[in-house]
Design a protein around this motif. Sequence first.
Motif, PDB file in Angstrom:
ATOM      1  N   LYS A 257      -3.707  -0.376  10.984  1.00 17.27           N
ATOM      2  CA  LYS A 257      -4.234   0.938  11.347  1.00 17.27           C
ATOM      3  C   LYS A 257      -3.324   2.019  10.783  1.00 17.27           C
ATOM      4  O   LYS A 257      -2.153   2.112  11.143  1.00 17.27           O
ATOM      5  N   LEU A 258      -3.868   2.834   9.899  1.00 17.82           N
ATOM      6  CA  LEU A 258      -3.147   3.951   9.297  1.00 17.82           C
ATOM      7  C   LEU A 258      -1.791   3.518   8.744  1.00 17.82           C
ATOM      8  O   LEU A 258      -0.780   4.180   8.936  1.00 17.82           O
ATOM      9  N   VAL A 259      -1.789   2.385   8.060  1.00 19.19           N
ATOM     10  CA  VAL A 259      -0.578   1.871   7.431  1.00 19.19           C
ATOM     11  C   VAL A 259      -0.653   2.061   5.916  1.00 19.19           C
ATOM     12  O   VAL A 259       0.209   2.685   5.307  1.00 19.19           O
ATOM     13  N   LEU A 260      -1.710   1.564   5.314  1.00 16.20           N
ATOM     14  CA  LEU A 260      -1.787   1.524   3.855  1.00 16.20           C
ATOM     15  C   LEU A 260      -1.851   2.914   3.231  1.00 16.20           C
ATOM     16  O   LEU A 260      -1.395   3.108   2.101  1.00 16.20           O
ATOM     17  N   HIS A 261      -2.396   3.897   3.966  1.00 14.12           N
ATOM     18  CA  HIS A 261      -2.495   5.233   3.372  1.00 14.12           C
ATOM     19  C   HIS A 261      -1.122   5.877   3.161  1.00 14.12           C
ATOM     20  O   HIS A 261      -1.016   6.872   2.441  1.00 14.12           O
ATOM     21  N   ALA A 262      -0.098   5.307   3.765  1.00 17.60           N
ATOM     22  CA  ALA A 262       1.251   5.864   3.628  1.00 17.60           C
ATOM     23  C   ALA A 262       2.012   5.264   2.443  1.00 17.60           C
ATOM     24  O   ALA A 262       3.163   5.640   2.200  1.00 17.60           O
ATOM     25  N   TYR A 263       1.362   4.346   1.685  1.00 22.75           N
ATOM     26  CA  TYR A 263       2.076   3.638   0.633  1.00 22.75           C
ATOM     27  C   TYR A 263       1.352   3.717  -0.708  1.00 22.75           C
ATOM     28  O   TYR A 263       0.140   3.933  -0.777  1.00 22.75           O
ATOM     29  N   SER A 264       2.115   3.496  -1.766  1.00 24.86           N
ATOM     30  CA  SER A 264       1.566   3.490  -3.120  1.00 24.86           C
ATOM     31  C   SER A 264       0.644   2.289  -3.308  1.00 24.86           C
ATOM     32  O   SER A 264       0.666   1.329  -2.520  1.00 24.86           O
ATOM     33  N   ASP A 265      -0.152   2.312  -4.368  1.00 22.74           N
ATOM     34  CA  ASP A 265      -1.048   1.183  -4.659  1.00 22.74           C
ATOM     35  C   ASP A 265      -0.259  -0.112  -4.813  1.00 22.74           C
ATOM     36  O   ASP A 265      -0.657  -1.165  -4.303  1.00 22.74           O
ATOM     37  N   GLU A 266       0.871  -0.038  -5.511  1.00 27.47           N
ATOM     38  CA  GLU A 266       1.687  -1.234  -5.738  1.00 27.47           C
ATOM     39  C   GLU A 266       2.166  -1.829  -4.420  1.00 27.47           C
ATOM     40  O   GLU A 266       2.088  -3.054  -4.204  1.00 27.47           O
ATOM     41  N   ASP A 267       2.645  -0.982  -3.512  1.00 29.73           N
ATOM     42  CA  ASP A 267       3.116  -1.475  -2.221  1.00 29.73           C
ATOM     43  C   ASP A 267       1.961  -1.998  -1.371  1.00 29.73           C
ATOM     44  O   ASP A 267       2.109  -2.984  -0.629  1.00 29.73           O
ATOM     45  N   CYS A 268       0.815  -1.345  -1.448  1.00 29.29           N
ATOM     46  CA  CYS A 268      -0.358  -1.803  -0.687  1.00 29.29           C
ATOM     47  C   CYS A 268      -0.765  -3.208  -1.105  1.00 29.29           C
ATOM     48  O   CYS A 268      -1.099  -4.056  -0.256  1.00 29.29           O
ATOM     49  N   VAL A 269      -0.759  -3.468  -2.396  1.00 25.56           N
ATOM     50  CA  VAL A 269      -1.123  -4.799  -2.886  1.00 25.56           C
ATOM     51  C   VAL A 269      -0.135  -5.841  -2.368  1.00 25.56           C
ATOM     52  O   VAL A 269      -0.520  -6.947  -1.965  1.00 25.56           O
ATOM     53  N   LYS A 270       1.154  -5.490  -2.341  1.00 25.99           N
ATOM     54  CA  LYS A 270       2.166  -6.415  -1.804  1.00 25.99           C
ATOM     55  C   LYS A 270       1.876  -6.763  -0.352  1.00 25.99           C
ATOM     56  O   LYS A 270       1.925  -7.931   0.046  1.00 25.99           O
ATOM     57  N   VAL A 271       1.559  -5.738   0.460  1.00 29.74           N
ATOM     58  CA  VAL A 271       1.285  -5.961   1.880  1.00 29.74           C
ATOM     59  C   VAL A 271       0.008  -6.780   2.043  1.00 29.74           C
ATOM     60  O   VAL A 271      -0.052  -7.717   2.853  1.00 29.74           O
ATOM     61  N   LEU A 272      -1.020  -6.437   1.287  1.00 25.84           N
ATOM     62  CA  LEU A 272      -2.290  -7.159   1.397  1.00 25.84           C
ATOM     63  C   LEU A 272      -2.138  -8.627   1.012  1.00 25.84           C
ATOM     64  O   LEU A 272      -2.776  -9.503   1.608  1.00 25.84           O
ATOM     65  N   ARG A 273      -1.314  -8.915   0.030  1.00 26.45           N
ATOM     66  CA  ARG A 273      -1.067 -10.315  -0.340  1.00 26.45           C
ATOM     67  C   ARG A 273      -0.376 -11.065   0.789  1.00 26.45           C
ATOM     68  O   ARG A 273      -0.672 -12.237   1.046  1.00 26.45           O
ATOM     69  N   LYS A 274       0.562 -10.390   1.464  1.00 24.93           N
ATOM     70  CA  LYS A 274       1.216 -11.010   2.629  1.00 24.93           C
ATOM     71  C   LYS A 274       0.197 -11.234   3.747  1.00 24.93           C
ATOM     72  O   LYS A 274       0.260 -12.240   4.464  1.00 24.93           O
ATOM     73  N   CYS A 275      -0.734 -10.306   3.896  1.00 25.63           N
ATOM     74  CA  CYS A 275      -1.799 -10.470   4.893  1.00 25.63           C
ATOM     75  C   CYS A 275      -2.659 -11.686   4.567  1.00 25.63           C
ATOM     76  O   CYS A 275      -3.031 -12.465   5.458  1.00 25.63           O
ATOM     77  N   LYS A 276      -2.988 -11.850   3.295  1.00 25.70           N
ATOM     78  CA  LYS A 276      -3.822 -12.980   2.864  1.00 25.70           C
ATOM     79  C   LYS A 276      -3.109 -14.304   3.141  1.00 25.70           C
ATOM     80  O   LYS A 276      -3.729 -15.285   3.570  1.00 25.70           O
ATOM     81  N   GLU A 277      -1.800 -14.328   2.902  1.00 23.05           N
ATOM     82  CA  GLU A 277      -1.015 -15.530   3.206  1.00 23.05           C
ATOM     83  C   GLU A 277      -1.040 -15.819   4.710  1.00 23.05           C
ATOM     84  O   GLU A 277      -1.139 -16.986   5.126  1.00 23.05           O
TER      85      GLU A 277
END
Length: 357
Positions: A257-277
């Motif tokens: 919730k209101l996390v990804l909008h605070a980060y760059s595209d590169e950082d968002c992809v990193k977080v989303l990959r961790k979420c997928k794992e």
Amino acid sequence: MAINEGKEEAELFQAQAHLYKHVFNFIGSMCLKSALQLNIPDIIHSHGRPITLPELLSALQMDPAKSSYVYRLMRLLVHSGLFSTTKVPIGEGEEEGYDLTPSSRLLRKDNVPSLFPFVQAMFHPAIVHPSECLGDWLSSNEPTPFHTAHGMGFWDYLSQNEEFNRLFNQAMISDSSMMNLVIKDCRSVFEGFNSLVDVGGGKGAVSRIISTSLPNLQCTVLDLPHVVENLQDSRNLKFVGGDMFQSIPTADAILLKLVLHAYSDEDCVKVLRKCKEAIASKGKEGKVIIIDIVINEKKDEHDLKDAKLFFDVLMMTVVTGREREEKEWEKLFLEAGFSHYKITPIFGVRSLIEVYP
């Protein structure tokens, strides 16, 4: 010729008025800030009916000589839709009285939900000052205007300034309290899962709502150790200190919730990959649930578009993030390895985004 010249002059004066409106937008914000400092929303509510100007001055314990100034302040706030006016019976006649609108009801301190702490935090100099540095920042090599204004990044400033950190956390909790209004309509989004990790969930405001509404769902709030320090676990809610860029606890579903909008595209992809794992053990039935802004310039009505675009520049000013259009969200999801998603605009400015492996 004279008619055309008159039309051109009218357009120029209209352009002048348009410019003045935007030049002085900050005055409207400062008038709202002063109304909160004076506690006007709560005063009107406590009065039990629309309050006249003399009654408001009395409640404010203000010198009657300030009457015309308070009138002018309230006139602008009424024009902005933050308060309204109506006729109030006084003796054998009537006087104009000030009343709350849906917007100012959200600014009552003891109201549920209340956005008072959120608005108060947004008026803090730590947030306001960087916007004054936008021009200087664009000509510099600083990562954000916040760096230009304060000599450090937002997250470092937050960790080093206890008073602002407290104010910011209260702001996030008050913003999350709006979830109470819709969680009952979103039960199906969370049902069918045994476990949920609220990534970057702060003090757990949203997870407390979800865990209470769905007592069989095991909720975990993941945030930085100093954020969740001393927070008490409950039967189906626990707090874990960690770094979302390093590891996210395994679960059936992940909430951002209101996390990804605070980060760059590169950082968002990193977080989303961790979420997928983290949801890999659930297979195709796992899900990432995102509550965030989705800009739709063609469909958003004017006030909604204004709010989203202001948020976007705020993210650019304070952190390294941005508000995204659907195609920009899709790019992140596909790059992180997800197959499809669903967007439901049910949270006003924000949308519910469900992302699937």
